[in-house]
Design a protein around this motif. Structure first.
Motif, PDB file in Angstrom:
ATOM      1  N   ARG A 102       0.836  -1.195   0.000  1.00  0.00           N
ATOM      2  CA  ARG A 102       0.000   0.000   0.000  1.00  0.00           C
ATOM      3  C   ARG A 102       0.869   1.242   0.000  1.00  0.00           C
ATOM      4  O   ARG A 102       2.036   1.215   0.361  1.00  0.00           O
ATOM      5  CB  ARG A 102      -0.995   0.007   1.140  1.00  0.00           C
ATOM      6  N   ILE A 103       0.243   2.325  -0.427  1.00  0.00           N
ATOM      7  CA  ILE A 103       0.956   3.591  -0.559  1.00  0.00           C
ATOM      8  C   ILE A 103       1.390   4.098   0.803  1.00  0.00           C
ATOM      9  O   ILE A 103       0.634   4.044   1.774  1.00  0.00           O
ATOM     10  CB  ILE A 103       0.081   4.634  -1.276  1.00  0.00           C
ATOM     11  N   ASP A 104       2.613   4.589   0.869  1.00  0.00           N
ATOM     12  CA  ASP A 104       3.160   5.166   2.087  1.00  0.00           C
ATOM     13  C   ASP A 104       2.630   6.589   2.228  1.00  0.00           C
ATOM     14  O   ASP A 104       3.054   7.488   1.509  1.00  0.00           O
ATOM     15  CB  ASP A 104       4.693   5.175   2.012  1.00  0.00           C
ATOM     16  N   THR A 105       1.667   6.759   3.109  1.00  0.00           N
ATOM     17  CA  THR A 105       1.042   8.057   3.305  1.00  0.00           C
ATOM     18  C   THR A 105       0.631   8.215   4.756  1.00  0.00           C
ATOM     19  O   THR A 105       0.502   7.229   5.481  1.00  0.00           O
ATOM     20  CB  THR A 105      -0.188   8.226   2.381  1.00  0.00           C
ATOM     21  N   ARG A 106       0.396   9.429   5.155  1.00  0.00           N
ATOM     22  CA  ARG A 106      -0.069   9.657   6.529  1.00  0.00           C
ATOM     23  C   ARG A 106      -1.583   9.538   6.624  1.00  0.00           C
ATOM     24  O   ARG A 106      -2.150   9.555   7.697  1.00  0.00           O
ATOM     25  CB  ARG A 106       0.410  11.005   7.044  1.00  0.00           C
ATOM     26  N   TYR A 107      -2.228   9.382   5.483  1.00  0.00           N
ATOM     27  CA  TYR A 107      -3.680   9.234   5.448  1.00  0.00           C
ATOM     28  C   TYR A 107      -4.050   7.752   5.463  1.00  0.00           C
ATOM     29  O   TYR A 107      -3.318   6.927   4.922  1.00  0.00           O
ATOM     30  CB  TYR A 107      -4.259   9.910   4.202  1.00  0.00           C
ATOM     31  N   PRO A 108      -5.197   7.399   6.015  1.00  0.00           N
ATOM     32  CA  PRO A 108      -5.604   5.986   6.037  1.00  0.00           C
ATOM     33  C   PRO A 108      -5.763   5.444   4.616  1.00  0.00           C
ATOM     34  O   PRO A 108      -6.358   6.099   3.769  1.00  0.00           O
ATOM     35  CB  PRO A 108      -6.961   6.006   6.742  1.00  0.00           C
ATOM     36  N   THR A 109      -5.202   4.276   4.385  1.00  0.00           N
ATOM     37  CA  THR A 109      -5.295   3.661   3.060  1.00  0.00           C
ATOM     38  C   THR A 109      -6.023   2.326   3.096  1.00  0.00           C
ATOM     39  O   THR A 109      -6.176   1.692   2.064  1.00  0.00           O
ATOM     40  CB  THR A 109      -3.894   3.433   2.467  1.00  0.00           C
TER      41      THR A 109
END
Length: 161
Positions: A102-109
């Motif tokens: 999954r994408i590395d983000t600070r938002y829930p994925t």
């Protein structure tokens, strides 16, 4: 001991993680690596490890796969991890583990691995490890540095017990 690693991959990132997991398992298992679209049988297997990309907070679906193709992913005929699990017979007592990319983000994925884990439990599997996520830098990747090494290490720690 035999292990089966089943994966779905659109951009190649999940396939790279699946290969690393197979390498990590090779120290204690005879490992078979298979694309979910091939519908491999888990008969005679001691450990089933399944994984796929996280699309729209969960396992991919035909619509999310079509969107990925529009973004440059390879065509994926025959379905993916969701369809593999939906077509699986009961797997009573089989040791299992799940992973996703999954994408590395600070938002829930969301997590395809958590959804797959729930499905495996409904099929009767005995889940032997928490769902594991491996990070990509964007929709098409690449994997973040160190993720394949982390996948090998995670897999080496999987025990049927």
């Amino acid at each position: 001991m035999k292990a089966l690693v089943v994966y779905e991959s659109m951009f190649g990132n999940t396939a790279a993680i699946a290969r690393a997991i197979a390498e990590g398992l090779a120290g204690g298992y005879e490992v078979t690596l298979a694309d979910a679209a091939a519908r491999p049988s888990a008969a005679g297997v001691d450990l089933l490890v399944v994984g796929g990309p996280t699309h729209a907070l969960s396992m991919s679906r035909p619509a999310t796969r079509a969107d990925a193709v529009k973004q440059g992913a390879s065509e994926h005929s025959g379905g993916g991890l969701r369809e593999y699990l939906d077509a699986s017979p009961g797997l009573a007592g089989l040791a299992a583990a799940t992973f996703d990319t999954r994408i590395d983000t600070r938002y829930p994925t969301g997590s395809a691995a958590r959804k797959a884990r729930r499905k495996l439990r409904r099929l009767g599997c005995r889940v032997v490890a928490p769902a594991e996520s491996f990070r990509v830098s964007g929709t098409a990747g690449p994997l973040l540095d160190g993720e394949t090494a982390r996948a090998r290490k995670w897999a080496a720690g999987l025990r049927v017990a």
